[in-house]
Design a protein around this motif. Structure first.
Motif, PDB file in Angstrom:
ATOM      1  N   GLN A   1      96.539   2.007   3.909  1.00 25.60           N
ATOM      2  CA  GLN A   1      97.660   1.494   4.704  1.00 25.60           C
ATOM      3  C   GLN A   1      97.408   1.649   6.207  1.00 25.60           C
ATOM      4  O   GLN A   1      97.686   0.744   6.991  1.00 25.60           O
ATOM      5  CB  GLN A   1      98.944   2.253   4.320  1.00 25.60           C
ATOM      6  N   HIS A   2      96.903   2.830   6.604  1.00 20.70           N
ATOM      7  CA  HIS A   2      96.737   3.104   8.038  1.00 20.70           C
ATOM      8  C   HIS A   2      95.316   2.842   8.524  1.00 20.70           C
ATOM      9  O   HIS A   2      94.895   3.373   9.548  1.00 20.70           O
ATOM     10  CB  HIS A   2      97.178   4.535   8.364  1.00 20.70           C
ATOM     11  N   PHE A   3      94.565   2.064   7.772  1.00 20.64           N
ATOM     12  CA  PHE A   3      93.242   1.539   8.153  1.00 20.64           C
ATOM     13  C   PHE A   3      92.140   2.594   8.196  1.00 20.64           C
ATOM     14  O   PHE A   3      91.016   2.330   7.824  1.00 20.64           O
ATOM     15  CB  PHE A   3      93.291   0.782   9.491  1.00 20.64           C
ATOM     16  N   ASN A   4      92.457   3.792   8.699  1.00 22.69           N
ATOM     17  CA  ASN A   4      91.472   4.886   8.767  1.00 22.69           C
ATOM     18  C   ASN A   4      90.186   4.507   9.501  1.00 22.69           C
ATOM     19  O   ASN A   4      89.094   4.834   9.058  1.00 22.69           O
ATOM     20  CB  ASN A   4      91.135   5.410   7.353  1.00 22.69           C
ATOM     21  N   LEU A   5      90.344   3.841  10.643  1.00 29.39           N
ATOM     22  CA  LEU A   5      89.186   3.563  11.494  1.00 29.39           C
ATOM     23  C   LEU A   5      89.034   4.697  12.506  1.00 29.39           C
ATOM     24  O   LEU A   5      89.994   5.420  12.785  1.00 29.39           O
ATOM     25  CB  LEU A   5      89.397   2.249  12.258  1.00 29.39           C
TER      26      LEU A   5
ATOM     27  N   SER B   1      92.476  -1.252  20.877  1.00 33.01           N
ATOM     28  CA  SER B   1      92.790  -2.525  21.530  1.00 33.01           C
ATOM     29  C   SER B   1      92.989  -3.656  20.519  1.00 33.01           C
ATOM     30  O   SER B   1      93.018  -4.823  20.894  1.00 33.01           O
ATOM     31  CB  SER B   1      91.671  -2.891  22.513  1.00 33.01           C
ATOM     32  N   LEU B   2      93.121  -3.326  19.254  1.00 31.52           N
ATOM     33  CA  LEU B   2      93.286  -4.358  18.224  1.00 31.52           C
ATOM     34  C   LEU B   2      94.700  -4.340  17.650  1.00 31.52           C
ATOM     35  O   LEU B   2      95.374  -3.308  17.663  1.00 31.52           O
ATOM     36  CB  LEU B   2      92.312  -4.110  17.066  1.00 31.52           C
ATOM     37  N   SER B   3      95.117  -5.475  17.096  1.00 23.68           N
ATOM     38  CA  SER B   3      96.391  -5.535  16.356  1.00 23.68           C
ATOM     39  C   SER B   3      96.192  -4.898  14.976  1.00 23.68           C
ATOM     40  O   SER B   3      95.053  -4.677  14.546  1.00 23.68           O
ATOM     41  CB  SER B   3      96.817  -6.990  16.187  1.00 23.68           C
ATOM     42  N   GLY B   4      97.281  -4.637  14.275  1.00 24.22           N
ATOM     43  CA  GLY B   4      97.192  -4.055  12.937  1.00 24.22           C
ATOM     44  C   GLY B   4      96.380  -4.915  11.983  1.00 24.22           C
ATOM     45  O   GLY B   4      95.538  -4.420  11.240  1.00 24.22           O
ATOM     46  N   GLY B   5      96.617  -6.211  12.034  1.00 23.34           N
ATOM     47  CA  GLY B   5      95.892  -7.123  11.141  1.00 23.34           C
ATOM     48  C   GLY B   5      94.397  -7.106  11.428  1.00 23.34           C
ATOM     49  O   GLY B   5      93.569  -7.135  10.509  1.00 23.34           O
ATOM     50  N   GLU B   6      94.062  -7.037  12.734  1.00 21.48           N
ATOM     51  CA  GLU B   6      92.641  -6.988  13.106  1.00 21.48           C
ATOM     52  C   GLU B   6      92.001  -5.687  12.630  1.00 21.48           C
ATOM     53  O   GLU B   6      90.864  -5.673  12.160  1.00 21.48           O
ATOM     54  CB  GLU B   6      92.494  -7.151  14.622  1.00 21.48           C
ATOM     55  N   LYS B   7      92.747  -4.595  12.742  1.00 21.74           N
ATOM     56  CA  LYS B   7      92.213  -3.315  12.259  1.00 21.74           C
ATOM     57  C   LYS B   7      91.941  -3.382  10.763  1.00 21.74           C
ATOM     58  O   LYS B   7      90.913  -2.900  10.277  1.00 21.74           O
ATOM     59  CB  LYS B   7      93.200  -2.176  12.538  1.00 21.74           C
ATOM     60  N   GLN B   8      92.867  -3.991  10.022  1.00 27.57           N
ATOM     61  CA  GLN B   8      92.654  -4.067   8.580  1.00 27.57           C
ATOM     62  C   GLN B   8      91.454  -4.962   8.257  1.00 27.57           C
ATOM     63  O   GLN B   8      90.710  -4.685   7.318  1.00 27.57           O
ATOM     64  CB  GLN B   8      93.929  -4.528   7.855  1.00 27.57           C
TER      65      GLN B   8
ATOM     66  N   GLY C   1     101.146  -2.346   4.256  1.00 29.85           N
ATOM     67  CA  GLY C   1     102.326  -1.550   4.592  1.00 29.85           C
ATOM     68  C   GLY C   1     102.608  -1.427   6.084  1.00 29.85           C
ATOM     69  O   GLY C   1     103.748  -1.204   6.476  1.00 29.85           O
ATOM     70  N   ASP C   2     101.578  -1.560   6.905  1.00 32.08           N
ATOM     71  CA  ASP C   2     101.759  -1.445   8.353  1.00 32.08           C
ATOM     72  C   ASP C   2     101.766  -2.802   9.054  1.00 32.08           C
ATOM     73  O   ASP C   2     101.694  -2.863  10.268  1.00 32.08           O
ATOM     74  CB  ASP C   2     100.614  -0.607   8.961  1.00 32.08           C
ATOM     75  N   LEU C   3     101.842  -3.886   8.272  1.00 32.09           N
ATOM     76  CA  LEU C   3     101.683  -5.223   8.868  1.00 32.09           C
ATOM     77  C   LEU C   3     102.951  -6.049   8.709  1.00 32.09           C
ATOM     78  O   LEU C   3     103.682  -5.889   7.731  1.00 32.09           O
ATOM     79  CB  LEU C   3     100.520  -5.952   8.183  1.00 32.09           C
ATOM     80  N   ASP C   4     103.181  -6.948   9.677  1.00 35.06           N
ATOM     81  CA  ASP C   4     104.324  -7.848   9.515  1.00 35.06           C
ATOM     82  C   ASP C   4     103.983  -8.879   8.437  1.00 35.06           C
ATOM     83  O   ASP C   4     102.840  -9.001   8.006  1.00 35.06           O
ATOM     84  CB  ASP C   4     104.686  -8.518  10.838  1.00 35.06           C
ATOM     85  N   TYR C   5     104.987  -9.633   8.045  1.00 37.32           N
ATOM     86  CA  TYR C   5     104.862 -10.517   6.886  1.00 37.32           C
ATOM     87  C   TYR C   5     103.732 -11.534   7.042  1.00 37.32           C
ATOM     88  O   TYR C   5     102.901 -11.696   6.142  1.00 37.32           O
ATOM     89  CB  TYR C   5     106.200 -11.227   6.658  1.00 37.32           C
ATOM     90  N   ALA C   6     103.679 -12.212   8.200  1.00 32.76           N
ATOM     91  CA  ALA C   6     102.667 -13.266   8.392  1.00 32.76           C
ATOM     92  C   ALA C   6     101.265 -12.674   8.402  1.00 32.76           C
ATOM     93  O   ALA C   6     100.333 -13.243   7.827  1.00 32.76           O
ATOM     94  CB  ALA C   6     102.945 -14.021   9.690  1.00 32.76           C
ATOM     95  N   THR C   7     101.120 -11.523   9.049  1.00 32.14           N
ATOM     96  CA  THR C   7      99.811 -10.872   9.098  1.00 32.14           C
ATOM     97  C   THR C   7      99.408 -10.412   7.701  1.00 32.14           C
ATOM     98  O   THR C   7      98.253 -10.563   7.283  1.00 32.14           O
ATOM     99  CB  THR C   7      99.842  -9.667  10.058  1.00 32.14           C
ATOM    100  N   ALA C   8     100.371  -9.854   6.976  1.00 33.34           N
ATOM    101  CA  ALA C   8     100.118  -9.418   5.600  1.00 33.34           C
ATOM    102  C   ALA C   8      99.591 -10.597   4.782  1.00 33.34           C
ATOM    103  O   ALA C   8      98.627 -10.472   4.028  1.00 33.34           O
ATOM    104  CB  ALA C   8     101.396  -8.871   4.975  1.00 33.34           C
ATOM    105  N   ASP C   9     100.210 -11.757   4.979  1.00 32.00           N
ATOM    106  CA  ASP C   9      99.815 -12.937   4.231  1.00 32.00           C
ATOM    107  C   ASP C   9      98.369 -13.341   4.529  1.00 32.00           C
ATOM    108  O   ASP C   9      97.636 -13.744   3.631  1.00 32.00           O
ATOM    109  CB  ASP C   9     100.770 -14.077   4.592  1.00 32.00           C
TER     110      ASP C   9
END
Ligand SMILES: Nc1ncnc2c1ncn2[C@@H]1O[C@H](COP(=O)(O)OP(=O)(O)O)[C@@H](O)[C@H]1O
Ligand SMILES: [Mg+2]
Length: 224
Positions: free
Chosen positions: A93-97, A144-151, A173-181
């Motif tokens: 969920q939290h990418f772990n980068l 410097s990345l968005s959540g979707g980019e991190k994932q 879990g950490d992304l908005d609907y469109a990004t999740a999609d």
């Protein structure tokens, strides 16, 4: 052909303060190559526990768990890490980068655990960052990345050692609907084009629509 995931009669308990708490009760699960299995259930129902078992992170269970041709009970630490490195990609969920490393360096990390010539790793990282739509941001760092980019970077990292199975714990879990999609679109292309098997655990109903199979978990069991 043998399924990628084959679980029969899985029981798992945690012991704390002398008490035994049964978290998984007699689970059966099977997933073939290229399937996207969504395991749904409320918080605390045992989803992460199940992924830890499937990924060889927890071998203190009863029952038969076979993943990518490997029987998981009875493997020593060396066998377990070899299994994880060669067969499993983990997504969280939290990418772990790691924030101080670039996207390319993050995606390269799993290669430190195996013997791989550096030149071929660099080429594969470039190819994977392109695959997840992050080629132009290879030199950026996660803050410097968005959540979707991190994932997306986390997915490139998970793909580096060519997993058979991706285990995803609340990946949107950490992304908005469109990004999740858009992340779910990426999962879909991985299973179709690369025939990777996905087991995604979540409490978010909308993920179920993208799965080839949905299993619901309650009280440590799968509902019929
Ligand atoms: N290491 C542990 N020791 C004791 N109990 C645990 C441990 N890990 C998880 N649990 C308990 O097991 C249950 C299932 O946890 P978990 O698999 O994390 O659920 P989920 O991922 O569905 O939220 C919870 O009640 C949790 O408190
Ligand atoms: Mg969890």
């Amino acid at each position: 052909m043998e399924p990628v995931v084959s679980v029969t009669g899985l029981h798992k308990s945690y012991r704390s303060d002398g008490l035994e708490k049964e978290v998984l009760r007699c689970l059966d699960l099977s997933a073939g190559q290229g399937e996207f299995v969504c395991v749904m259930g409320v918080s605390g129902c045992g989803k992460t526990t199940l992924l830890n078992v499937l990924g060889g992170l927890d071998t203190d269970f009863a029952g038969d768990v076979r993943v990518a041709g490997t029987m998981l009970r009875g493997l020593d630490d060396r066998g377990l890490s070899a299994f994880r490195n060669s067969k499993i990609g983990f997504i969280f969920q939290h990418f772990n980068l790691l924030d101080h490393l670039t996207c390319a360096e993050n995606a390269m990390l799993p290669s430190y655990f195996v013997r791989d010539p550096a030149a071929s790793v660099a080429a594969r990282v470039a190819e994977l960052l392109a695959r997840v739509g992050m080629a132009d941001k290879a030199g950026r760092r996660p803050p410097s990345l968005s959540g979707g980019e991190k994932q997306r970077v986390a997915i490139a990292r998970a793909l580096l050692l060519k997993p058979v199975l991706m285990l995803c714990d609340e990946p949107t879990g950490d992304l908005d609907y469109a990004t999740a999609d858009s992340i779910l679109d990426l999962f879909d292309s991985l299973r179709r084009e690369e025939k990777i098997t996905l087991v995604v655990v979540t409490h978010e109903e909308h993920l179920a629509r993208r799965a080839t199979r949905v299993v619901r978990m309650q009280g440590g069991r799968f509902e019929e």
